[in-house]
Design a protein around this motif. Structure first.
Motif, PDB file in Angstrom:
ATOM      1  N   ALA A 140      47.749 -26.681  26.305  1.00 21.85           N
ATOM      2  CA  ALA A 140      46.406 -26.410  26.824  1.00 21.85           C
ATOM      3  C   ALA A 140      45.422 -27.520  26.507  1.00 21.85           C
ATOM      4  O   ALA A 140      44.363 -27.620  27.143  1.00 21.85           O
ATOM      5  CB  ALA A 140      45.890 -25.090  26.266  1.00 21.85           C
ATOM      6  N   LEU A 142      45.898 -30.490  27.241  1.00 23.22           N
ATOM      7  CA  LEU A 142      45.952 -31.385  28.402  1.00 23.22           C
ATOM      8  C   LEU A 142      45.312 -30.761  29.633  1.00 23.22           C
ATOM      9  O   LEU A 142      44.670 -31.447  30.425  1.00 23.22           O
ATOM     10  CB  LEU A 142      47.411 -31.749  28.718  1.00 23.22           C
ATOM     11  CG  LEU A 142      48.173 -32.535  27.664  1.00 23.22           C
ATOM     12  CD1 LEU A 142      49.616 -32.749  28.111  1.00 23.22           C
ATOM     13  CD2 LEU A 142      47.495 -33.879  27.419  1.00 23.22           C
ATOM     14  N   LYS A 143      45.512 -29.463  29.809  1.00 22.79           N
ATOM     15  CA  LYS A 143      44.973 -28.749  30.972  1.00 22.79           C
ATOM     16  C   LYS A 143      44.706 -27.313  30.579  1.00 22.79           C
ATOM     17  O   LYS A 143      45.633 -26.532  30.361  1.00 22.79           O
ATOM     18  CB  LYS A 143      45.980 -28.803  32.134  1.00 22.79           C
ATOM     19  CG  LYS A 143      45.551 -28.030  33.373  1.00 22.79           C
ATOM     20  CD  LYS A 143      44.303 -28.631  34.020  1.00 22.79           C
ATOM     21  CE  LYS A 143      43.975 -27.900  35.320  1.00 22.79           C
ATOM     22  NZ  LYS A 143      42.748 -28.445  35.964  1.00 22.79           N
ATOM     23  N   ALA A 144      43.424 -26.974  30.480  1.00 23.07           N
ATOM     24  CA  ALA A 144      43.049 -25.642  30.002  1.00 23.07           C
ATOM     25  C   ALA A 144      42.955 -24.656  31.154  1.00 23.07           C
ATOM     26  O   ALA A 144      42.414 -24.973  32.218  1.00 23.07           O
ATOM     27  CB  ALA A 144      41.717 -25.713  29.265  1.00 23.07           C
ATOM     28  N   GLY A 145      43.472 -23.463  30.935  1.00 27.37           N
ATOM     29  CA  GLY A 145      43.335 -22.388  31.906  1.00 27.37           C
ATOM     30  C   GLY A 145      42.116 -21.543  31.623  1.00 27.37           C
ATOM     31  O   GLY A 145      41.355 -21.795  30.679  1.00 27.37           O
ATOM     32  N   ALA A 152      41.521 -24.503  23.666  1.00 23.78           N
ATOM     33  CA  ALA A 152      41.981 -25.782  24.199  1.00 23.78           C
ATOM     34  C   ALA A 152      41.189 -26.941  23.624  1.00 23.78           C
ATOM     35  O   ALA A 152      41.746 -28.003  23.318  1.00 23.78           O
ATOM     36  CB  ALA A 152      41.890 -25.770  25.722  1.00 23.78           C
ATOM     37  N   SER A 182      53.842 -24.861  24.996  1.00 25.29           N
ATOM     38  CA  SER A 182      53.165 -24.026  25.982  1.00 25.29           C
ATOM     39  C   SER A 182      52.953 -22.648  25.361  1.00 25.29           C
ATOM     40  O   SER A 182      52.011 -22.439  24.603  1.00 25.29           O
ATOM     41  CB  SER A 182      53.984 -23.960  27.273  1.00 25.29           C
ATOM     42  OG  SER A 182      55.341 -23.608  26.993  1.00 25.29           O
ATOM     43  N   SER A 230      57.236 -27.743  26.654  1.00 26.77           N
ATOM     44  CA  SER A 230      56.714 -26.724  27.564  1.00 26.77           C
ATOM     45  C   SER A 230      57.721 -25.658  27.962  1.00 26.77           C
ATOM     46  O   SER A 230      57.349 -24.683  28.632  1.00 26.77           O
ATOM     47  CB  SER A 230      56.196 -27.401  28.844  1.00 26.77           C
ATOM     48  OG  SER A 230      57.199 -28.167  29.459  1.00 26.77           O
TER      49      SER A 230
END
Length: 233
Positions: A140, A142-145, A152, A182, A230
């Motif tokens: 997360a 790198l790319k947060a939801g 994150a 992940s 991941s």
């Protein structure tokens, strides 16, 4: 490939949790002496392993508490070769109606524990040969939801700390890396997300194997890396 850690002294923070426990067991199997540190009270030692030390009620956000624990480990095992910063936490909440305190809590649990623990262990690690620091960041970072902004951001802080410290120590025989899982397949995560495909998640044992590799002699050529782990997420 030689994956032995014979004689190496490794500290595992957050050592009483699911990942910390799995990692400790793997390191012991590979010949390391392991000190598990945690804020919770210490459980009984892993049966059959005299090379395992558990230190409970260690506040890893407090420098004095962390330094005291490191000295206890050094006194018990003679030296410290590595630290793995597993200690941390997770929070999910929408930003719009979420609490600002969540941001402070995620910083304390994820960034400050890693910084304080590493700072306390570093004088010992610098005396060792082939010192190691491994942090647990998150994919997360790198790319947060949705709903994980505070988490994150704190894990991104762990990643940037990892990269900077690696540059600082790369000429001093110490590598500094992070793993970025992940979703780890733990009972808690299964309970929180019962409808997910658990087989796509990363098991604690698989993540532990990646961490253990970074602690080996073969891992000497890797520093400053934030490695995505991941699974199939």
């Amino acid at each position: 490939m030689n994956l032995s850690l014979q004689g190496r002294v490794v500290i595992v923070t957050g050592g009483f949790g699911v990942l910390g426990n799995a990692l400790s067991r793997l390191l012991l199997e590979r010949g390391a002496r392991v000190a598990a540190l945690d804020l919770n009270p210490a459980p009984t030692a892993i049966p059959g392993h005299s090379d395992f030390l558990s230190l409970g009620e260690v506040n890893l956000t407090d420098p004095a508490s962390a330094e005291s624990a490191m000295h206890q480990v050094a006194d018990a095992f003679g030296h410290i070769d590595a630290i793995v910063n597993v200690a941390g936490g997770f929070a999910w909440e929408a930003f719009e109606d979420g609490a600002l305190d969540t941001w402070d809590r995620m910083y304390q649990m994820n960034v400050r524990t890693a910084v304080v623990s590493t700072r306390a262990a570093l004088p010992h690690i610098l005396k060792a040969s082939n010192g190691r620091v491994v942090n647990v960041s998150a994919l997360a970072a790198l790319k947060a939801g949705c709903g994980v902004a505070a988490y994150a951001a704190s894990k991104a802080g762990v990643s940037r700390f990892t990269e900077s410290l690696a540059e600082e120590l790369k000429s001093r025989d110490v590598t500094v890396n992070a793993v970025m899982p992940s979703i780890i397949d733990t009972p808690g995560n299964r309970a929180e997300m019962p409808d997910q495909d658990f087989s796509s998640w990363v098991t604690p044992e698989a993540l532990s194997a990646v961490i253990a590799f970074l602690l080996t002699a073969e891992g000497q050529v890797i520093t400053g890396a934030c490695l995505p782990v991941s699974g199939r997420v």
